[in-house]
Design a protein around this motif. Structure first.
Motif, PDB file in Angstrom:
ATOM      1  N   VAL A 138      10.277  11.961  -7.441  1.00 38.13           N
ATOM      2  CA  VAL A 138      10.227  11.660  -8.867  1.00 38.13           C
ATOM      3  C   VAL A 138      11.262  10.575  -9.137  1.00 38.13           C
ATOM      4  CG1 VAL A 138      10.449  12.552 -11.219  1.00 38.13           C
ATOM      5  CG2 VAL A 138       9.582  14.039  -9.398  1.00 38.13           C
ATOM      6  N   VAL A 139      10.813   9.474  -9.737  1.00 39.61           N
ATOM      7  CA  VAL A 139      11.734   8.416 -10.170  1.00 39.61           C
ATOM      8  C   VAL A 139      11.785   8.436 -11.684  1.00 39.61           C
ATOM      9  CG1 VAL A 139      11.402   7.002  -8.108  1.00 39.61           C
ATOM     10  CG2 VAL A 139       9.967   6.608 -10.094  1.00 39.61           C
ATOM     11  N   TYR A 140      12.857   7.905 -12.249  1.00 49.20           N
ATOM     12  CA  TYR A 140      13.106   8.040 -13.682  1.00 49.20           C
ATOM     13  C   TYR A 140      13.168   6.706 -14.408  1.00 49.20           C
ATOM     14  CZ  TYR A 140      13.899  12.819 -12.337  1.00 49.20           C
ATOM     15  OH  TYR A 140      13.715  14.086 -11.838  1.00 49.20           O
ATOM     16  N   GLN A 141      13.008   5.624 -13.674  1.00 52.40           N
ATOM     17  CA  GLN A 141      13.005   4.286 -14.266  1.00 52.40           C
ATOM     18  C   GLN A 141      11.705   3.593 -13.886  1.00 52.40           C
ATOM     19  OE1 GLN A 141      15.589   3.262 -16.228  1.00 52.40           O
ATOM     20  NE2 GLN A 141      16.540   5.253 -15.840  1.00 52.40           N
ATOM     21  N   ASP A 142      11.015   2.998 -14.852  1.00 51.31           N
ATOM     22  CA  ASP A 142       9.739   2.322 -14.588  1.00 51.31           C
ATOM     23  C   ASP A 142       9.853   1.232 -13.522  1.00 51.31           C
ATOM     24  OD1 ASP A 142       8.563   3.923 -16.498  1.00 51.31           O
ATOM     25  OD2 ASP A 142       8.578   2.375 -18.045  1.00 51.31           O
ATOM     26  N   ASP A 143      10.993   0.540 -13.478  1.00 50.57           N
ATOM     27  CA  ASP A 143      11.122  -0.578 -12.544  1.00 50.57           C
ATOM     28  C   ASP A 143      11.409  -0.138 -11.105  1.00 50.57           C
ATOM     29  OD1 ASP A 143      13.744   0.249 -12.897  1.00 50.57           O
ATOM     30  OD2 ASP A 143      14.485  -1.713 -13.534  1.00 50.57           O
ATOM     31  N   GLN A 144      11.362   1.165 -10.823  1.00 45.91           N
ATOM     32  CA  GLN A 144      11.532   1.657  -9.453  1.00 45.91           C
ATOM     33  C   GLN A 144      10.205   1.696  -8.700  1.00 45.91           C
ATOM     34  OE1 GLN A 144      14.354   5.079 -10.835  1.00 45.91           O
ATOM     35  NE2 GLN A 144      14.360   5.038  -8.608  1.00 45.91           N
ATOM     36  N   ALA A 145       9.100   1.410  -9.385  1.00 49.87           N
ATOM     37  CA  ALA A 145       7.783   1.486  -8.741  1.00 49.87           C
ATOM     38  C   ALA A 145       6.987   0.220  -9.020  1.00 49.87           C
ATOM     39  CB  ALA A 145       7.019   2.696  -9.251  1.00 49.87           C
ATOM     40  N   TYR A 146       6.288  -0.240  -7.982  1.00 48.95           N
ATOM     41  CA  TYR A 146       5.437  -1.420  -8.089  1.00 48.95           C
ATOM     42  C   TYR A 146       4.050  -1.054  -7.565  1.00 48.95           C
ATOM     43  CZ  TYR A 146       3.512  -6.017  -7.136  1.00 48.95           C
ATOM     44  OH  TYR A 146       2.689  -7.118  -7.109  1.00 48.95           O
ATOM     45  N   PRO A 147       3.034  -1.006  -8.447  1.00 48.90           N
ATOM     46  CA  PRO A 147       1.676  -0.713  -7.971  1.00 48.90           C
ATOM     47  C   PRO A 147       1.129  -1.903  -7.192  1.00 48.90           C
ATOM     48  CG  PRO A 147       1.667  -1.125 -10.328  1.00 48.90           C
ATOM     49  CD  PRO A 147       3.086  -1.187  -9.880  1.00 48.90           C
ATOM     50  N   GLU A 148       0.892  -1.700  -5.904  1.00 49.42           N
ATOM     51  CA  GLU A 148       0.485  -2.807  -5.043  1.00 49.42           C
ATOM     52  C   GLU A 148      -1.033  -2.908  -4.876  1.00 49.42           C
ATOM     53  OE1 GLU A 148       2.442  -4.967  -1.254  1.00 49.42           O
ATOM     54  OE2 GLU A 148       2.473  -2.785  -1.237  1.00 49.42           O
ATOM     55  N   PHE A 149      -1.712  -1.765  -4.752  1.00 49.56           N
ATOM     56  CA  PHE A 149      -3.165  -1.758  -4.572  1.00 49.56           C
ATOM     57  C   PHE A 149      -3.785  -0.659  -5.422  1.00 49.56           C
ATOM     58  CE2 PHE A 149      -1.539  -3.343  -0.506  1.00 49.56           C
ATOM     59  CZ  PHE A 149      -2.267  -4.517  -0.380  1.00 49.56           C
ATOM     60  N   LEU A 150      -4.979  -0.905  -5.942  1.00 52.75           N
ATOM     61  CA  LEU A 150      -5.790   0.125  -6.573  1.00 52.75           C
ATOM     62  C   LEU A 150      -6.847   0.534  -5.554  1.00 52.75           C
ATOM     63  CD1 LEU A 150      -6.725   1.868  -8.946  1.00 52.75           C
ATOM     64  CD2 LEU A 150      -8.121  -0.075  -9.691  1.00 52.75           C
ATOM     65  N   ILE A 151      -6.833   1.795  -5.160  1.00 50.32           N
ATOM     66  CA  ILE A 151      -7.780   2.298  -4.168  1.00 50.32           C
ATOM     67  C   ILE A 151      -8.898   3.028  -4.896  1.00 50.32           C
ATOM     68  CG2 ILE A 151      -8.080   3.835  -2.190  1.00 50.32           C
ATOM     69  CD1 ILE A 151      -5.053   3.378  -1.655  1.00 50.32           C
ATOM     70  N   THR A 152     -10.136   2.638  -4.621  1.00 56.33           N
ATOM     71  CA  THR A 152     -11.317   3.282  -5.197  1.00 56.33           C
ATOM     72  C   THR A 152     -12.055   3.977  -4.064  1.00 56.33           C
ATOM     73  OG1 THR A 152     -11.474   1.527  -6.851  1.00 56.33           O
ATOM     74  CG2 THR A 152     -13.432   2.888  -6.523  1.00 56.33           C
ATOM     75  N   PHE A 153     -12.410   5.240  -4.270  1.00 59.24           N
ATOM     76  CA  PHE A 153     -13.080   5.971  -3.200  1.00 59.24           C
ATOM     77  C   PHE A 153     -14.064   6.984  -3.761  1.00 59.24           C
ATOM     78  CE2 PHE A 153      -9.190   8.062  -4.308  1.00 59.24           C
ATOM     79  CZ  PHE A 153      -9.470   9.418  -4.272  1.00 59.24           C
ATOM     80  N   GLY A 154     -14.954   7.438  -2.887  1.00 57.30           N
ATOM     81  CA  GLY A 154     -15.957   8.420  -3.252  1.00 57.30           C
ATOM     82  C   GLY A 154     -17.331   7.784  -3.396  1.00 57.30           C
ATOM     83  N   SER A 155     -18.306   8.607  -3.667  1.00 59.24           N
ATOM     84  CA  SER A 155     -19.671   8.146  -3.899  1.00 59.24           C
ATOM     85  C   SER A 155     -20.061   8.509  -5.318  1.00 59.24           C
ATOM     86  CB  SER A 155     -20.639   8.830  -2.928  1.00 59.24           C
ATOM     87  OG  SER A 155     -20.313   8.491  -1.607  1.00 59.24           O
ATOM     88  N   PRO A 156     -20.693   7.616  -6.061  1.00 57.92           N
ATOM     89  CA  PRO A 156     -21.061   7.932  -7.438  1.00 57.92           C
ATOM     90  C   PRO A 156     -21.861   9.231  -7.508  1.00 57.92           C
ATOM     91  CG  PRO A 156     -21.512   5.636  -6.946  1.00 57.92           C
ATOM     92  CD  PRO A 156     -21.124   6.304  -5.651  1.00 57.92           C
ATOM     93  N   ASN A 157     -21.428  10.108  -8.378  1.00 59.68           N
ATOM     94  CA  ASN A 157     -22.112  11.385  -8.655  1.00 59.68           C
ATOM     95  C   ASN A 157     -22.294  12.269  -7.431  1.00 59.68           C
ATOM     96  OD1 ASN A 157     -22.433  10.506 -11.344  1.00 59.68           O
ATOM     97  ND2 ASN A 157     -24.146   9.242 -10.670  1.00 59.68           N
ATOM     98  N   ARG A 158     -21.432  12.150  -6.420  1.00 63.36           N
ATOM     99  CA  ARG A 158     -21.546  12.981  -5.212  1.00 63.36           C
ATOM    100  C   ARG A 158     -20.165  13.409  -4.742  1.00 63.36           C
ATOM    101  NH1 ARG A 158     -24.262   9.510  -0.914  1.00 63.36           N
ATOM    102  NH2 ARG A 158     -25.392  11.279  -0.163  1.00 63.36           N
ATOM    103  N   GLY A 159     -19.628  14.467  -5.112  1.00 66.51           N
ATOM    104  CA  GLY A 159     -18.390  15.001  -4.561  1.00 66.51           C
ATOM    105  C   GLY A 159     -17.283  13.974  -4.370  1.00 66.51           C
ATOM    106  N   PHE A 160     -16.295  14.343  -3.576  1.00 71.10           N
ATOM    107  CA  PHE A 160     -15.130  13.490  -3.331  1.00 71.10           C
ATOM    108  C   PHE A 160     -15.481  12.257  -2.525  1.00 71.10           C
ATOM    109  CE2 PHE A 160     -10.711  15.609  -3.546  1.00 71.10           C
ATOM    110  CZ  PHE A 160     -10.488  14.973  -4.740  1.00 71.10           C
ATOM    111  N   TRP A 161     -16.207  12.420  -1.460  1.00 73.24           N
ATOM    112  CA  TRP A 161     -16.437  11.319  -0.524  1.00 73.24           C
ATOM    113  C   TRP A 161     -17.847  10.857  -0.610  1.00 73.24           C
ATOM    114  CZ3 TRP A 161     -11.656  10.458   0.293  1.00 73.24           C
ATOM    115  CH2 TRP A 161     -10.761  11.508   0.408  1.00 73.24           C
TER     116      TRP A 161
END
Length: 93
Positions: A70-93
């Motif tokens: 757990v970090v308490y300052q916004d500038d301690q984290a940098y979102p580097e990649f957005l990961i998209t996963f799963g199959s539309p309308n079919r469970g997790f994968w």
């Protein structure tokens, strides 16, 4: 605070399915610095030993084998990649 996990498997449980049926989560670079054991309701990290004016940078769920940070300052984290996963309308994968 803002929660992060070093293992994507922990974060998958928090990744909600979007309207398109896919899950998304960010891969982030996080500056955790020196940490201590956290606990529920903690608003900021405790002071470092021997220096009451300098706080730890983060807290963890388990000091010897952390699964969540757990970090308490916004500038301690940098979102580097957005990961998209799963199959539309079919469970997790």
């Amino acid at each position: 605070g803002i929660y992060f996990a070093p293992n994507a498997g922990t974060s998958v449980g928090y990744a909600r399915r979007g309207a398109d049926g896919l899950h998304r989560m960010f891969l982030c670079r996080v500056l955790v610095g020196q940490y201590h054991q956290g606990y529920q309701g903690l608003k900021q990290p405790q002071a470092k030993p021997g220096n009451k004016y300098k706080q730890h940078e983060s807290t963890v769920d388990n000091i010897t084998s952390p699964h969540e940070f757990v970090v308490y300052q916004d500038d301690q984290a940098y979102p580097e990649f957005l990961i998209t996963f799963g199959s539309p309308n079919r469970g997790f994968w």
